[in-house]
Design an enzyme around this catalytic site. Structure first.
Site, PDB file in Angstrom:
ATOM      1  N   GLY A  86      -2.288  -3.580  -6.347  1.00 14.96           N
ATOM      2  CA  GLY A  86      -1.439  -4.434  -7.351  1.00 14.96           C
ATOM      3  C   GLY A  86       0.087  -4.175  -6.945  1.00 14.96           C
ATOM      4  O   GLY A  86       0.694  -5.150  -7.181  1.00 14.96           O
ATOM      5  N   LYS A 108       3.957   0.179  -0.144  1.00 14.19           N
ATOM      6  CA  LYS A 108       3.545   0.423  -1.826  1.00 14.19           C
ATOM      7  C   LYS A 108       5.228   0.213  -2.316  1.00 14.19           C
ATOM      8  O   LYS A 108       5.969   0.714  -1.917  1.00 14.19           O
ATOM      9  CB  LYS A 108       3.385   2.046  -1.822  1.00 14.19           C
ATOM     10  CG  LYS A 108       2.240   2.108  -2.875  1.00 14.19           C
ATOM     11  CD  LYS A 108       1.954   3.902  -3.036  1.00 14.19           C
ATOM     12  CE  LYS A 108       1.590   4.118  -4.551  1.00 14.19           C
ATOM     13  NZ  LYS A 108       1.228   5.608  -4.544  1.00 14.19           N
ATOM     14  N   ASP A 120       4.700  -5.980 -11.881  1.00 14.55           N
ATOM     15  CA  ASP A 120       5.590  -6.600 -11.148  1.00 14.55           C
ATOM     16  C   ASP A 120       5.348  -6.340  -9.429  1.00 14.55           C
ATOM     17  O   ASP A 120       6.014  -6.783  -8.609  1.00 14.55           O
ATOM     18  CB  ASP A 120       7.008  -6.002 -11.372  1.00 14.55           C
ATOM     19  CG  ASP A 120       7.211  -4.675 -11.433  1.00 14.55           C
ATOM     20  OD1 ASP A 120       6.173  -3.714 -11.039  1.00 14.55           O
ATOM     21  OD2 ASP A 120       8.416  -4.230 -11.597  1.00 14.55           O
ATOM     22  N   ASP A 247     -10.703   5.377  -8.499  1.00 17.07           N
ATOM     23  CA  ASP A 247     -10.118   4.635  -7.530  1.00 17.07           C
ATOM     24  C   ASP A 247      -8.853   5.518  -6.933  1.00 17.07           C
ATOM     25  O   ASP A 247      -8.444   4.964  -6.021  1.00 17.07           O
ATOM     26  CB  ASP A 247      -9.327   3.526  -8.308  1.00 17.07           C
ATOM     27  CG  ASP A 247      -8.409   3.903  -9.541  1.00 17.07           C
ATOM     28  OD1 ASP A 247      -9.404   4.618 -10.369  1.00 17.07           O
ATOM     29  OD2 ASP A 247      -7.328   3.404  -9.357  1.00 17.07           O
ATOM     30  N   ASN A 248      -8.645   6.711  -7.050  1.00 15.67           N
ATOM     31  CA  ASN A 248      -7.754   7.410  -6.530  1.00 15.67           C
ATOM     32  C   ASN A 248      -8.500   8.643  -5.458  1.00 15.67           C
ATOM     33  O   ASN A 248      -7.954   9.437  -5.263  1.00 15.67           O
ATOM     34  CB  ASN A 248      -6.911   8.428  -7.370  1.00 15.67           C
ATOM     35  CG  ASN A 248      -5.813   7.196  -8.250  1.00 15.67           C
ATOM     36  OD1 ASN A 248      -5.706   6.118  -7.476  1.00 15.67           O
ATOM     37  ND2 ASN A 248      -5.337   7.552  -9.312  1.00 15.67           N
TER      38      ASN A 248
HETATM   39  P1  AMP Z   1      -2.730   4.052 -10.030  1.00 16.63           P
HETATM   40  O1  AMP Z   1      -2.758   4.449 -11.589  1.00 16.63           O
HETATM   41  O2  AMP Z   1      -1.368   4.083  -9.494  1.00 16.63           O
HETATM   42  O3  AMP Z   1      -3.510   4.203  -9.192  1.00 16.63           O
HETATM   43  O4  AMP Z   1      -2.723   2.260 -10.132  1.00 16.63           O
HETATM   44  C1  AMP Z   1      -3.916   1.619 -10.856  1.00 16.63           C
HETATM   45  C2  AMP Z   1      -3.733   0.416 -10.813  1.00 16.63           C
HETATM   46  O5  AMP Z   1      -2.835  -0.238 -11.375  1.00 16.63           O
HETATM   47  C3  AMP Z   1      -4.035  -0.132  -9.291  1.00 16.63           C
HETATM   48  O6  AMP Z   1      -4.991  -1.136  -9.223  1.00 16.63           O
HETATM   49  C4  AMP Z   1      -2.813  -0.499  -9.209  1.00 16.63           C
HETATM   50  O7  AMP Z   1      -2.294  -1.498  -8.018  1.00 16.63           O
HETATM   51  C5  AMP Z   1      -1.860  -1.205 -10.310  1.00 16.63           C
HETATM   52  N1  AMP Z   1      -0.659  -0.998 -10.524  1.00 16.63           N
HETATM   53  C6  AMP Z   1       0.106   0.115 -10.800  1.00 16.63           C
HETATM   54  N2  AMP Z   1       1.529  -0.259 -10.985  1.00 16.63           N
HETATM   55  C7  AMP Z   1       1.626  -1.575 -10.573  1.00 16.63           C
HETATM   56  C8  AMP Z   1       2.555  -2.498 -10.760  1.00 16.63           C
HETATM   57  N3  AMP Z   1       3.958  -1.957 -10.839  1.00 16.63           N
HETATM   58  N4  AMP Z   1       2.637  -3.689 -10.422  1.00 16.63           N
HETATM   59  C9  AMP Z   1       1.062  -4.157 -10.165  1.00 16.63           C
HETATM   60  N5  AMP Z   1       0.038  -3.520 -10.208  1.00 16.63           N
HETATM   61  C10 AMP Z   1       0.215  -1.941 -10.434  1.00 16.63           C
HETATM   62 MG    MG Z   2      -4.227   4.516  -7.307  1.00 12.89          MG
END
Ligand code: AMP
Ligand code: MG
Length: 472
Positions: A86, A108, A120, A247-248
């Site tokens: 995202g 990123k 965003d 997902d991580n």
């Molecule tokens: P994370 O917790 O960083 O592993 O992210 C979990 C999910 O949220 C993933 O699908 C990311 O792409 C999405 N995500 C996190 N922050 C943002 C952002 N600022 N804009 C769009 N998607 C986000």
């Molecule tokens: Mg992630």
């Protein structure tokens, strides 16, 4: 230099085409020459203007097909069938002229993608700096991890709890395939895609498994082993990932996503830093369990292709012995013990108990313990120290070789949260000196560096960072 795009050649529903956003006033904060050389990208460094354009997402790299990868994932135990990149974009891949391996180049924080939902797609400079420092430190500490090739500031503000300056990190990974990528297709009952993904991931990461009689199970066993090794490394360093969602969890066995993570200061088995981990699901001492939980989710996907539940259960049962073997081997080395056996393993446990009971700093205590070998005064680490010295003296190499072993396995400096936080706060003010100094000192974590002793010290009471926040 031309990017290649093997992932973009997979079926269309594995990803979405996307474009990176142009930003108003990009500036280069960091360019990792070392990694660039490893990837055969050193020539890029000659033209700083073009570096800024490329790694802020304003100008595509030749040959690249920019995509956002699709994935799902269990977040804190709850399944989300569609997550996906995202706020990240995969530019393409390069094959390293040094090790012949294939690496993903990902931006990123480069703007919205079809998977952004309400986000965003941007990143604050805070998480960019954080991931840069932590992932590079992790690499220098000898742990498999994604790396940081570049960091830029964008010249625009992003809206978070307060407005913060924006940034883009260029992340390099063996691949960005996660347990959640498998779950994405399994949740859709898309066996063809699952088979294709498994084939692709096996060929890319565990090519030996492709020749096995049961290649999917062989692949699973390899992932189990890689995860067991990874978690053992984390634990030995006192690292808490903080958000071990599926997902991580990278299939390659690399550390992925430096969000609310931390290198522990004072040792406690139940330590949690993440502000979003209210029940301690991903506490320090839970990490091996949680990795197994994540692997069980992967097994559920792979079972749709080959083998029975029992096959996967027995493969997964090998996690614990692998983990313990790696963990105790690493821990014994940190205590200067050349071999690991039952009584040495008990010393490890005794040491951790001592650290916890006395609220001692994890990393620093190992270095202080090593220094005890040259002292004849009364012990600093109680009964433990006496038992430990006996073991050292019984070893063939005695104190000298134990000292060498401890010096090479116990970092002088780790990226402590309060220092990382200091680097971020200064960067918010346009001052990158702390960030640069940390980059420099963390590049040689096992070397005493005159003038940088402050980076080895635990936080003072007022510097202590009790919580870390999600990497957005
Ligand atoms: P994370 O917790 O960083 O592993 O992210 C979990 C999910 O949220 C993933 O699908 C990311 O792409 C999405 N995500 C996190 N922050 C943002 C952002 N600022 N804009 C769009 N998607 C986000
Ligand atoms: Mg992630």
């Amino acid at each position: 230099m031309n990017l290649i795009n093997s992932y973009a050649q997979l079926p269309e529903h594995f990803y979405a085409h996307t474009q990176t956003a142009s930003v108003p006033k990009p500036a280069l904060i960091a360019w990792n020459e070392d990694l660039a050389a490893h990837l055969g990208l050193n020539d890029l460094g000659a033209d700083k203007e073009s570096l800024v354009r490329i790694f802020s997402g304003s100008e595509p790299l030749p040959g690249g097909k920019t995509i956002a990868m699709a994935y799902a994932g269990h977040q804190f135990g709850h399944f989300v069938p569609q997550l996906g990149d995202g706020r990240a974009a995969l530019l393409g891949e390069v094959v390293s002229p040094v090790d012949g391996a294939r690496y993903d180049i990902q931006l990123k924080g480069s703007g919205q993608t079809p998977f952004s939902r309400r986000g965003d797609g941007k990143s604050s400079l805070g998480p960019v700096i954080r991931e840069y420092l932590l992932s590079e430190a992790m690499h220098r500490l000898g742990v498999p991890t994604t790396r940081a090739l570049a960091a830029v500031s964008t010249g625009e503000m992003v809206i978070r709890e307060s407005d913060e300056p924006g940034g883009v990190l260029t992340r390099v990974a063996a691949s960005h395939i996660r347990v959640g990528t498998f779950q994405f297709f399994a949740a859709r009952n898309d066996q063809d895609a699952l088979a294709e993904l498994t084939h692709y991931a096996t060929a890319r990461h565990y090519p030996d498994a492709t020749t096995k009689e049961r290649p999917v199970l062989a692949f699973f066993s390899e992932v189990v082993e890689a995860q067991a090794k990874l978690i053992a490394h984390w634990m030995a360093l006192g690292f808490i990932h903080g958000v071990m969602n599926t997902d991580n969890t990278a299939i390659s066995g690399e550390t992925l996503d430096y969000g609310p993570c931390a290198f522990m200061d004072e040792f406690h088995i139940d330590k949690v830093f993440s502000s979003i981990d209210q029940h301690g699901r991903y506490a320090y001492g839970q990490q091996a369990n949680m990795a197994q939980w994540n692997l069980a989710r992967l097994a559920e996907c792979l079972m749709m292709l080959e083998g029975e539940q029992e096959d996967y259960e027995s493969a997964l049962e090998r996690f614990q012995p692998h983990f313990e073997a790696h963990y105790f081997a690493l821990m014994c080395e940190k205590l200067g013990l050349a071999s690991h056996n039952k009584s040495h393993d008990e010393l490890v446990t005794g040491w951790l108990q001592h650290l916890q009971d006395h609220q001692l700093d994890y990393s620093l205590s190992f270095r202080q313990l090593a220094a005890r070998m040259n002292k004849n005064d009364s012990p600093v680490f109680g009964q433990f120290e006496i038992r430990w010295l006996q073991c050292i003296d019984e070893q063939p190499g005695g104190r000298q070789s134990a000292g060498q072993l401890m010096a090479s396995t116990n970092p002088v400096v780790i990226p402590r949260n309060h220092q990382v936080e200091r680097a971020i706060q200064a960067a918010f003010q346009g001052d990158f000196s702390v960030f640069n100094e940390l980059r420099q000192v963390l590049a040689e974590p096992f070397t005493e560096q005159p003038g940088f002793a402050c980076y080895s010290e635990p936080p003072l009471a007022h510097e202590r960072v009790a919580m870390t926040f999600c990497g957005t």
